[in-house]
Design a protein around this motif. Sequence first.
Motif, PDB file in Angstrom:
ATOM      1  N   UNK A 125       7.136   0.427 -13.186  1.00  0.00           N
ATOM      2  CA  UNK A 125       8.042  -0.213 -14.140  1.00  0.00           C
ATOM      3  C   UNK A 125       7.403  -0.292 -15.525  1.00  0.00           C
ATOM      4  N   UNK A 126       6.083  -0.453 -15.566  1.00  0.00           N
ATOM      5  CA  UNK A 126       5.382  -0.478 -16.854  1.00  0.00           C
ATOM      6  C   UNK A 126       5.415   0.890 -17.533  1.00  0.00           C
ATOM      7  N   UNK A 127       5.388   1.945 -16.747  1.00  0.00           N
ATOM      8  CA  UNK A 127       5.384   3.314 -17.282  1.00  0.00           C
ATOM      9  C   UNK A 127       6.801   3.818 -17.604  1.00  0.00           C
ATOM     10  N   UNK A 128       7.808   3.241 -16.953  1.00  0.00           N
ATOM     11  CA  UNK A 128       9.179   3.745 -17.054  1.00  0.00           C
ATOM     12  C   UNK A 128       9.782   3.525 -18.441  1.00  0.00           C
ATOM     13  N   UNK A 129      10.590   4.483 -18.857  1.00  0.00           N
ATOM     14  CA  UNK A 129      11.351   4.371 -20.094  1.00  0.00           C
ATOM     15  C   UNK A 129      12.687   3.692 -19.851  1.00  0.00           C
ATOM     16  N   UNK A 172      11.571   3.663   1.021  1.00  0.00           N
ATOM     17  CA  UNK A 172      12.314   2.583   1.667  1.00  0.00           C
ATOM     18  C   UNK A 172      11.839   1.198   1.229  1.00  0.00           C
ATOM     19  N   UNK A 173      10.575   1.094   0.818  1.00  0.00           N
ATOM     20  CA  UNK A 173      10.031  -0.195   0.383  1.00  0.00           C
ATOM     21  C   UNK A 173      10.268  -0.455  -1.097  1.00  0.00           C
ATOM     22  N   UNK A 174      10.800   0.529  -1.807  1.00  0.00           N
ATOM     23  CA  UNK A 174      11.027   0.360  -3.232  1.00  0.00           C
ATOM     24  C   UNK A 174       9.926   1.032  -4.039  1.00  0.00           C
ATOM     25  N   UNK A 175       9.784   0.580  -5.266  1.00  0.00           N
ATOM     26  CA  UNK A 175       8.858   1.186  -6.213  1.00  0.00           C
ATOM     27  C   UNK A 175       7.700   0.246  -6.533  1.00  0.00           C
ATOM     28  N   UNK A 183       0.831  -1.202   0.000  1.00  0.00           N
ATOM     29  CA  UNK A 183       0.000   0.000   0.000  1.00  0.00           C
ATOM     30  C   UNK A 183       0.867   1.253   0.000  1.00  0.00           C
ATOM     31  N   UNK A 184       1.955   1.239   0.776  1.00  0.00           N
ATOM     32  CA  UNK A 184       2.863   2.391   0.790  1.00  0.00           C
ATOM     33  C   UNK A 184       3.417   2.642  -0.611  1.00  0.00           C
ATOM     34  N   UNK A 185       3.877   1.591  -1.278  1.00  0.00           N
ATOM     35  CA  UNK A 185       4.436   1.753  -2.626  1.00  0.00           C
ATOM     36  C   UNK A 185       3.377   2.272  -3.597  1.00  0.00           C
ATOM     37  N   UNK A 186       2.168   1.759  -3.505  1.00  0.00           N
ATOM     38  CA  UNK A 186       1.084   2.182  -4.388  1.00  0.00           C
ATOM     39  C   UNK A 186       0.747   3.666  -4.161  1.00  0.00           C
ATOM     40  N   UNK A 245       9.644  11.535 -20.079  1.00  0.00           N
ATOM     41  CA  UNK A 245      10.473  10.340 -19.958  1.00  0.00           C
ATOM     42  C   UNK A 245      10.588  10.052 -18.468  1.00  0.00           C
ATOM     43  N   UNK A 246      10.443   8.806 -18.073  1.00  0.00           N
ATOM     44  CA  UNK A 246      10.561   8.417 -16.666  1.00  0.00           C
ATOM     45  C   UNK A 246      11.720   7.447 -16.506  1.00  0.00           C
ATOM     46  N   UNK A 247      12.667   7.826 -15.672  1.00  0.00           N
ATOM     47  CA  UNK A 247      13.791   6.953 -15.329  1.00  0.00           C
ATOM     48  C   UNK A 247      13.667   6.608 -13.854  1.00  0.00           C
ATOM     49  N   UNK A 248      13.587   5.321 -13.576  1.00  0.00           N
ATOM     50  CA  UNK A 248      13.518   4.850 -12.196  1.00  0.00           C
ATOM     51  C   UNK A 248      14.914   4.473 -11.728  1.00  0.00           C
ATOM     52  N   UNK A 249      15.224   4.770 -10.476  1.00  0.00           N
ATOM     53  CA  UNK A 249      16.463   4.305  -9.869  1.00  0.00           C
ATOM     54  C   UNK A 249      16.118   3.119  -8.984  1.00  0.00           C
ATOM     55  N   UNK A 250      16.724   1.995  -9.286  1.00  0.00           N
ATOM     56  CA  UNK A 250      16.409   0.743  -8.594  1.00  0.00           C
ATOM     57  C   UNK A 250      17.650  -0.137  -8.622  1.00  0.00           C
ATOM     58  N   UNK A 251      17.931  -0.790  -7.522  1.00  0.00           N
ATOM     59  CA  UNK A 251      19.149  -1.619  -7.454  1.00  0.00           C
ATOM     60  C   UNK A 251      19.152  -2.772  -8.461  1.00  0.00           C
ATOM     61  N   UNK A 252      17.983  -3.106  -9.010  1.00  0.00           N
ATOM     62  CA  UNK A 252      17.915  -4.163 -10.026  1.00  0.00           C
ATOM     63  C   UNK A 252      17.936  -3.603 -11.452  1.00  0.00           C
ATOM     64  N   UNK A 253      18.124  -2.288 -11.574  1.00  0.00           N
ATOM     65  CA  UNK A 253      18.159  -1.658 -12.880  1.00  0.00           C
ATOM     66  C   UNK A 253      19.469  -1.895 -13.604  1.00  0.00           C
ATOM     67  N   UNK A 254      19.566  -1.299 -14.761  1.00  0.00           N
ATOM     68  CA  UNK A 254      20.756  -1.431 -15.602  1.00  0.00           C
ATOM     69  C   UNK A 254      21.834  -0.479 -15.107  1.00  0.00           C
ATOM     70  N   UNK A 255      23.047  -0.987 -15.001  1.00  0.00           N
ATOM     71  CA  UNK A 255      24.181  -0.163 -14.595  1.00  0.00           C
ATOM     72  C   UNK A 255      24.801   0.479 -15.835  1.00  0.00           C
ATOM     73  N   UNK A 256      24.924   1.790 -15.827  1.00  0.00           N
ATOM     74  CA  UNK A 256      25.568   2.517 -16.911  1.00  0.00           C
ATOM     75  C   UNK A 256      26.791   3.222 -16.367  1.00  0.00           C
ATOM     76  N   UNK A 257      27.808   3.387 -17.214  1.00  0.00           N
ATOM     77  CA  UNK A 257      28.892   4.258 -16.793  1.00  0.00           C
ATOM     78  C   UNK A 257      28.460   5.695 -17.064  1.00  0.00           C
TER      79      UNK A 257
END
Length: 160
Positions: A118-122, A110-113, A54-57, A72-84
Motif C-alpha cells: 500500500x505504501x508503494x501503490x499509486x 487469498x489472505x490479501x495484500x 508471512x504468506x502476504x509478505x 505505476x502500481x494499482x492494487x485491487x482490494x475490496x477496501x479500495x476506491x470504487x471507480x466507474x
Amino acid sequence: MRIGLFAVGRLKSGPEKDLAARYFDRFAKAGPAVGLELTRVAEVSESRASNAETRKREEAALLLKSLADCSILILLDERGKALDSEAFANMLGSYRDQGKRELTIAIGGADGLDPALYDRADATLCLGKMTWPHQLVRTLIAEQLYRAVTILSGHPYHRV
C-alpha cells in the motif's frame, strides 16, 4: 504505456480462464491504437507459509521483484476506491498522457495484500464492496481494460 497484470494464484483451465483470455486478447488488439499495450499476465503460486502475514509478505516480495522502479502500481482490494468505467479509463489515459511507460495491476492472494504494498501503490481500487473469487477478478479487470480502450477510442462498446 505498457500494462501488465500480476496475480497471486494460477487460473486453471475452464470458462473463467477462457473468458479472461478473450478480453485480454481484445485489449491486446485494440489497445495499441490508443497507446496502451498488454505486456504480460504474471501468475505466481500462493505462498505455502504457515501464517497469513508471512504468506502476504512472501507474495509481496514476488510482486516487488517483478516490478520496474518507475512502474505505476494499482492494487485491487475490496477496501479500495470504487471507480466507474469512465473514471478508470480516464485514469489510465491520464497516466499514459503523463508519459508513464509501465503500469501493473495486482491481484493479491487469498489472505490479501501485504501492508508494504500500500505504501508503494499509486492507487488502490475495488471492483465493488463484495468479495470476489480471484478467477472472477481476473475476468472483471480484463473486461475493464478492454472497456477502457473502447472508451478512450470512442468505440460504441461502452454505452451509458
